[in-house]
Scaffold this active site. Structure first.
Site, PDB file in Angstrom:
ATOM      1  N   CYS A   1      90.502  14.442  37.782  1.00 21.64           N
ATOM      2  CA  CYS A   1      90.157  13.676  38.973  1.00 21.64           C
ATOM      3  C   CYS A   1      90.548  14.415  40.241  1.00 21.64           C
ATOM      4  CB  CYS A   1      90.855  12.327  38.940  1.00 21.64           C
ATOM      5  SG  CYS A   1      90.457  11.418  37.464  1.00 21.64           S
ATOM      6  N   ASP A   2      90.252  15.693  40.303  1.00 20.16           N
ATOM      7  CA  ASP A   2      90.566  16.481  41.495  1.00 20.16           C
ATOM      8  C   ASP A   2      89.315  17.281  41.820  1.00 20.16           C
ATOM      9  OD1 ASP A   2      91.373  18.647  43.198  1.00 20.16           O
ATOM     10  OD2 ASP A   2      93.448  18.202  42.653  1.00 20.16           O
TER      11      ASP A   2
END
Ligand SMILES: *Cc1c(COP(=O)(O)O)cnc(C)c1O
Length: 376
Positions: free
Chosen positions: A324-325
Site C-alpha cells: 500500500c505504498d
C-alpha cells in the site's frame, strides 16, 4: 534462466514470491572472471548476496571476500573463509566493528578520509590499508555517486599519513559504479590510480596494490559487453600505465558473480486498467520494491520478465508491487510490454535477479514476509 532452475520451478513449484539460485552458475561465473582476468585476485562483494551456500562454494574455489560490516565478516568466517582472505571494504565503519574484525584476524581495511584512517590506526594497528578515490561513474546504471572515495590530492596525503601512523600503505581502490556498461570507465580510473602511484613513490611511499572494485555488468533487457571485453580493457590499461612493474590486482565483483545465477518467481495478483479504454494495463505482482526489488528505484535496473504467454500478442503495461505504498511501482516509464493474455494467478519469472534482491527485502511491510530463498 539455467536449466537447473527451470526444472526446479517445474518440479517443485515453490510458493511465490521466492528467489531460486543455481549455485553451479555462481561457480561458472567465478571461473569466467578468473579466466578473463587471470592476474587479479577475486574478492566477492558479499552484499550482493550473502547466502551461506554462495559463500561456501566460493570459499571452496579459493575466492576472497569484500565485507561491508562486521556481520558480513562473520558470515564469511562461518563458512570457513580465512580472515586473511577478507577485506573490510566499507569506508564507513564503527570503531567497535574495526576492532572486532581485527581481533578475528582481518588485516585489510579501506578508508577515504582522515577520521576513518585514525580509527583504523587505533583499532587495527599495523593493518594493511587502501584508500578509495573518487572516479567517474558515467556508464553505470546504478551509480555510487560521491558517497565514497576522495580526491587524488587528499588520497596522496592520507597514504603518507597512513605510513606515519604505523599502518601498511598497501594500495588504492575505486568503484566505477554498479552495472557499468562501459569498459572505458575502468581505463579512466586506472589512469588516475597510476598518477597517484607515481606521486606517492616520489613521497617515499611505495604502493603495491590496485583494487579495481566491482561494476561488471549482467545482461538484463539490454546486451552488455562481455567479461572478456572488460578483462582486455583493464589489462591493456594496466600495462600501458605500469609497464612491467604491475602491482597486485584485486577485483570485487558482486552483481556479475550472482546476478544471472538467480530467478525470482512471482505471481500476478491483479491485472487492471484505470479507465475503460486505457491502453495501459496495470500488472500487480506479489513482489515489489519492498519485497527486494529495490534496484527498480528510478527504474534504474530493468529486469527482464518471462511469462506463460511469451510470443503471443502483447501490450503496454505498468508493473507494480503488492504493498500500500505508491512508491511500490516498479516500471511506468521504461516501455514494458507484457502479453495481453496475462491474468491473475499466472506465474511470472524475473530473470537475472540473483544480486541485490534478498538482502534488500523489508522485514514485514504490510505483513509480507521477507523473500523466500532456495539454493540449488
Ligand atoms: C557494492 C560494492 C562492490 C560490488 O559491486 P558490483 O557492481 O555489484 O560488482 C564492490 N566493491 C565495493 C567496495 C562495493 O561497495
Amino acid at each position: 534462466m539455467t536449466p537447473k532452475i527451470a526444472q526446479y520451478l517445474r518440479d517443485s513449484a515453490p510458493a511465490t514470491p521466492c528467489l531460486v539460485v543455481d549455485v553451479d552458475r555462481v561457480e561458472e561465473n567465478y571461473r569466467r572472471l578468473t579466466t578473463a582476468l587471470p592476474l587479479a585476485r577475486v574478492y566477492y562483494a558479499v552484499k550482493a548476496n550473502p547466502a551461506a551456500p554462495i559463500l561456501e562454494r566460493l570459499t571452496g574455489l579459493g575466492s576472497s571476500f569484500d565485507a561491508a560490516s562486521w556481520e558480513e565478516v562473520q558470515a564469511c568466517l562461518a563458512v570457513g573463509a580465512r580472515p586473511e582472505a577478507i577485506s573490510y571494504g566499507n569506508t564507513i565503519k564503527k570503531a567497535s566493528a574495526i576492532k572486532a574484525a581485527y581481533e578475528a584476524g582481518v588485516t585489510m581495511f579501506a578508508f577515504d578520509s582522515e577520521p576513518e584512517l585514525l580509527k583504523i590506526a587505533k583499532n587495527a594497528p599495523g593493518a594493511r590499508v587502501y584508500c578509495r578515490i573518487l572516479v567517474e561513474n558515467k556508464g553505470a546504471e546504478w551509480p555510487l555517486s560521491r558517497k565514497f572515495g576522495c580526491e587524488l590530492d587528499m588520497a596522496r596525503d592520507l597514504m603518507v599519513q597512513a605510513k606515519e601512523l604505523g599502518l601498511d600503505p598497501y594500495g588504492i581502490s575505486f568503484h566505477v559504479g554498479s552495472q557499468q556498461t562501459s569498459t572505458g570507465a575502468y581505463e579512466g580510473a586506472i589512469a588516475r590510480v597510476a598518477m597517484l602511484f607515481t606521486d606517492l613513490k616520489e613521497a617515499g611511499v611505495k604502493l603495491r596494490m590496485v583494487n579495481l572494485g566491482g561494476g561488471y555488468p549482467v545482461r538484463y533487457r539490454q546486451e552488455v559487453p562481455g567479461i572478456d571485453d572488460f578483462g582486455m580493457a583493464i589489462m591493456g590499461a594496466m600495462t600501458r600505465h605500469f609497464g612491467n612493474d604491475l602491482p597486485e590486482m584485486l577485483i570485487e565483483p558482486g552483481r556479475f558473480m550472482v546476478g544471472d545465477a538467480g530467478v525470482v518467481s512471482a505471481e500476478v495478483v491483479l491485472v487492471s486498467r484505470k479507465g475503460k479504454d486505457d491502453p495501459v494495463r496495470w500488472v500487480y505482482l506479489d513482489i515489489g520494491r519492498f519485497g527486494g526489488l529495490a534496484e527498480t528505484e528510478g527504474e534504474a535496473i530493468k529486469y527482464a520478465f518471462q511469462t506463460p504467454h511469451d510470443g503471443m500478442a502483447d501490450g503496454p503495461v505498468t508493473i507494480a508491487g503488492p504493498t500500500c505504498d505508491s512508491t511500490d511501482t516498479l516500471y511506468e516509464k521504461s516501455n514494458y510490454r507484457l502479453p495481453l493474455a496475462l491474468e491473475c494467478g499466472d506465474r511470472v519469472e524475473l530473470l537475472s535477479t540473483g544480486a541485490y534482491v534478498t538482502s534488500y527485502a523489508s522485514q514485514n511491510f504490510n505483513g509480507f514476509r521477507p523473500l523466500a530463498e532456495h539454493y540449488i
